[in-house]
Design a protein around this motif. Structure first.
Motif, PDB file in Angstrom:
ATOM      1  N   THR A  23      38.876  43.096  37.514  1.00  0.00           N
ATOM      2  CA  THR A  23      38.126  42.376  38.547  1.00  0.00           C
ATOM      3  C   THR A  23      36.638  42.650  38.468  1.00  0.00           C
ATOM      4  O   THR A  23      35.829  41.819  38.893  1.00  0.00           O
ATOM      5  CB  THR A  23      38.619  42.757  39.952  1.00  0.00           C
ATOM      6  N   ASP A  26      34.201  40.282  36.661  1.00  0.00           N
ATOM      7  CA  ASP A  26      35.081  39.161  36.333  1.00  0.00           C
ATOM      8  C   ASP A  26      35.561  39.204  34.889  1.00  0.00           C
ATOM      9  O   ASP A  26      35.622  38.188  34.187  1.00  0.00           O
ATOM     10  CB  ASP A  26      34.375  37.824  36.605  1.00  0.00           C
ATOM     11  N   CYS A  29      38.129  36.829  33.233  1.00  0.00           N
ATOM     12  CA  CYS A  29      37.784  35.486  32.759  1.00  0.00           C
ATOM     13  C   CYS A  29      37.739  35.401  31.239  1.00  0.00           C
ATOM     14  O   CYS A  29      37.772  34.306  30.671  1.00  0.00           O
ATOM     15  CB  CYS A  29      36.442  35.051  33.340  1.00  0.00           C
ATOM     16  N   HIS A  87      41.231  33.506  43.894  1.00  0.00           N
ATOM     17  CA  HIS A  87      41.547  33.314  42.465  1.00  0.00           C
ATOM     18  C   HIS A  87      43.014  33.575  42.163  1.00  0.00           C
ATOM     19  O   HIS A  87      43.394  33.633  40.988  1.00  0.00           O
ATOM     20  CB  HIS A  87      40.693  34.245  41.598  1.00  0.00           C
TER      21      HIS A  87
END
Length: 638
Positions: A23, A26, A29, A87
């Motif tokens: 996390t 990010d 991603c 998310h």
């Protein structure tokens, strides 16, 4: 209820730390779909050995337990919940092939847990020290420095990372050490195909990734067969090996990106790579040796690619950065292990050893390192899978598949490492061919998966979708059939403990003094490496009493201690033939004889009926094939 609690604890332990890490900035991603979960699991597995080793090194006075670890995991969950708000749907948006491979992972885990149903106690010789170290870690609240009070064996040369996981399971699930160990090890074994899937999905293609995961988890008998041998530390390290490789590879490659724009991400990727790579070492020192050639291959790969863009210097810089970070992670374990290893190997090289001891060491060396070719189908892969892997390698070479080439180079380097003892240089004899053969399921999975993708490129567009469906259907059917085989490939003689023996252990705790010494059925794996053959071997764990068999980490102890265990074990072997060995055992301080329900698979074993007729023997306990006999003191008193 206990099983459900164990599953919940293991899922939380193996997802929360990794997802908390992903996390930040990010990082999730950078990965797609199921890849994120696999990387999260890999980082989660790596977290525990890095955390426990680091704590012991930096804060040796600090201990942890169920409340602290539970609070830490809850903190991870809170971080995930806060930073991933909005998310969640993305993390479960898997496509059809991903759901299929989730099914493959599910079937694999089912086969591993199903075995525990009928065999709740870990098998074979290594499992005793794995269980005791789990217990010691749980009791002490940190990784132990030695095996006291069970055995006078220091642990500076031994990898302890697995017990940071199994002890945490013991705390949080509130189960005995042997249960926590077995469920932890089988969970990791069931996740063995994750790394294969991740590498293939990222570098080759998704269909090949599904095939590779099925080959490793269901179609291959390795590593499912590890449960018979108690090879739990090796499987723990190998579970994250390929995940660590890919994350490290991409971390090095990320240094080619613009520094000012990606500085935070580059540093975070480097840190994740260091934790994963360091954990491979902390979980099993020798598996790290298997891992090094892969790292070298990926560095050479990136250098070759970067040279075309004049960015070779950045790749070298990234490699150095990752290497320094890894050294920081492994420092708490590396220096002691390296020092002890070098000292031990240099002592082996000394020519002025006692003749008898030198002869035993030479014979032991030969037995430890030499593995004839006929052992390959048992240790590496069944003939049909070897044939399939060979054919896949040919396809990969003809198509110039880079991953296949990398795997073949890796296999060659592993073969060289397994035969390094032939050079006669003890410092280079870091492993044996047996350890190499039983981990070849990893390159085999990669090669078969890559070749599958290469073969699919030969299909025209109009036929490709049909062929893909056919391949996936075939793999699923074959995997389902193989899952039934996986749960039946059990070697019963390696499972020492039975319920009848556990009842006898209760009797021992209640009716014998704490310093009692038991002679137990014994088998010499190597000339100076005895171990038990029935539940008597487990007396130290269940009762706290001592046995004549020692433990498989015996040779880390002092020479005098090793000599005493070998002498007692030889005397026990003599007693298997006739009663003349009784006096020798009594002179060595042995108080009792234990004959377990399983007996001795390697020979006649102790004969409770014959021994009971001896004047110096007093039968104390006989029930359901288990016997406990007392050796009377010389004056005949009880």
């Amino acid at each position: 209820m206990e099983e459900l609690r164990l599953v919940v604890v293991l899922i939380g332990m193996l997802t929360l730390p990794g997802w908390a890490v992903l996390t930040f900035n990010d990082s999730w991603c950078q990965w797609s779909g199921l890849q994120r979960w696999i990387v999260a699991v890999g980082i989660s597995v790596a977290f525990y050995p890095v955390f426990f080793y680091g704590m012991r090194f930096a804060l040796p006075f600090l201990t942890v337990g169920p409340y602290k670890m539970g609070t830490l995991l809850l903190a991870f969950a809170a971080v995930i919940g806060w930073r991933m708000r909005g998310h969640w749907r993305e993390q479960f948006a898997f496509d059809c092939p991903e759901w299929i491979v989730i099914g493959v992972f599910g079937m694999t885990l089912f086969t591993r847990f199903w075995i525990i149903r009928d065999h709740p106690y870990p098998a074979w010789s290594d499992s005793l020290h794995h269980t005791l170290l789990t217990q010691l870690t749980a009791v002490q609240g940190k990784l132990p420095a030695n095996m006291e009070p069970y055995f006078p064996v220091p642990l500076g040369e031994y990898h302890l990372g697995l017990y940071s996981l199994s002890a945490t399971v013991q705390w949080l699930a509130q189960v005995p050490a042997h249960t926590a160990l077995l469920w932890t090890a089988q969970m990791l074994n069931g996740l063995c195909g994750m790394g294969v899937y991740l590498v293939l999905d990222r570098k080759v293609g998704r269909v090949g990734a599904v095939v590779g995961a099925a080959v490793v988890g269901l179609l291959s008998h390795q590593p499912a067969f590890y449960v018979n041998w108690g090879r739990f530390t090796q499987i723990a390290s190998q579970t994250i090996l390929l995940i660590a490789w890919l994350v490290t590879w991409e971390a090095i490659a990320s240094w080619e990106h613009p520094w000012q724009e990606c500085k935070t991400r580059i540093l975070w990727n480097t840190a994740c790579a260091a934790v994963l790579t360091g954990a491979v070492f902390l979980l099993h020192f020798r598996v790290a040796i298997f891992y090094v050639p892969l790292l070298m291959i990926s560095v050479m790969w990136e250098l070759r690619k970067a040279r075309k863009e004049n960015q070779g210097g950045l790749v070298i810089l990234g490699t150095i950065a990752v290497g320094v970070a890894v050294l920081i992670v492994v420092t708490p374990a590396m220096w002691d292990a390296l020092r002890i290893y070098v000292d031990t190997r240099l002592n082996l090289a000394q020519p002025n050893q006692a003749t008898a001891a030198a002869s035993q060491v030479s014979q032991g060396t030969q037995l430890y390192y030499e593995f004839p070719w006929h052992t390959v189908p048992l240790l590496a892969a069944r003939p049909w899978l070897i044939t399939l892997a060979s054919f896949s390698a040919v396809v990969g070479l003809l198509k110039r598949d880079k991953l296949v080439v990398a795997c073949l180079v890796w296999i060659v380097t592993l073969y060289i490492a397994g035969n390094a003892y032939l050079l006669g240089l003890p410092l280079l004899s870091v492993t044996n061919m047996g350890a190499v053969l039983i981990m070849l399921y990893l390159p085999i999975g990669l090669v078969v998966g890559s070749a599958t993708e290469e073969a699919l490129t030969l299909c025209g567009l109009c036929w490709r979708e049909r062929v893909v469906r056919l391949v996936v259907a075939f793999v699923l059917v074959a995997g389902f059939v193989a899952s039934h085989i996986r749960v039946t490939e059990i070697e019963p003689y390696r499972y020492f403990v039975t319920p009848e023996d556990v009842a006898a252990m209760d009797w021992i705790r209640e009716n014998t003094p704490p310093d009692a010494l038991f002679a137990v059925n014994t088998y010499f794996w190597l000339p100076r490496a005895p171990h038990g053959t029935d539940a008597g071997y487990w007396i130290p764990y269940f009762t706290g009493r001592r046995t004549t068999a020692g433990v498989m980490l015996l040779n880390s102890g002092t020479e005098n201690y090793v000599d005493s265990i070998v002498k007692m074990s030889r005397a026990e072997e003599q007693l298997e033939a006739d009663n003349t060995g009784l006096e020798g055992l009594r002179s060595l301080g042995v108080d009792y004889l234990y004959v377990g329900r399983k007996g001795d698979f390697s020979g006649p074993g102790l004969d409770a009926t014959r021994l009971s007729q001896a004047e110096s023997i007093k039968p104390l306990y006989q029930n359901a094939g288990v016997s406990i006999l007392q050796i009377k003191p010389p004056d005949g008193t009880n």
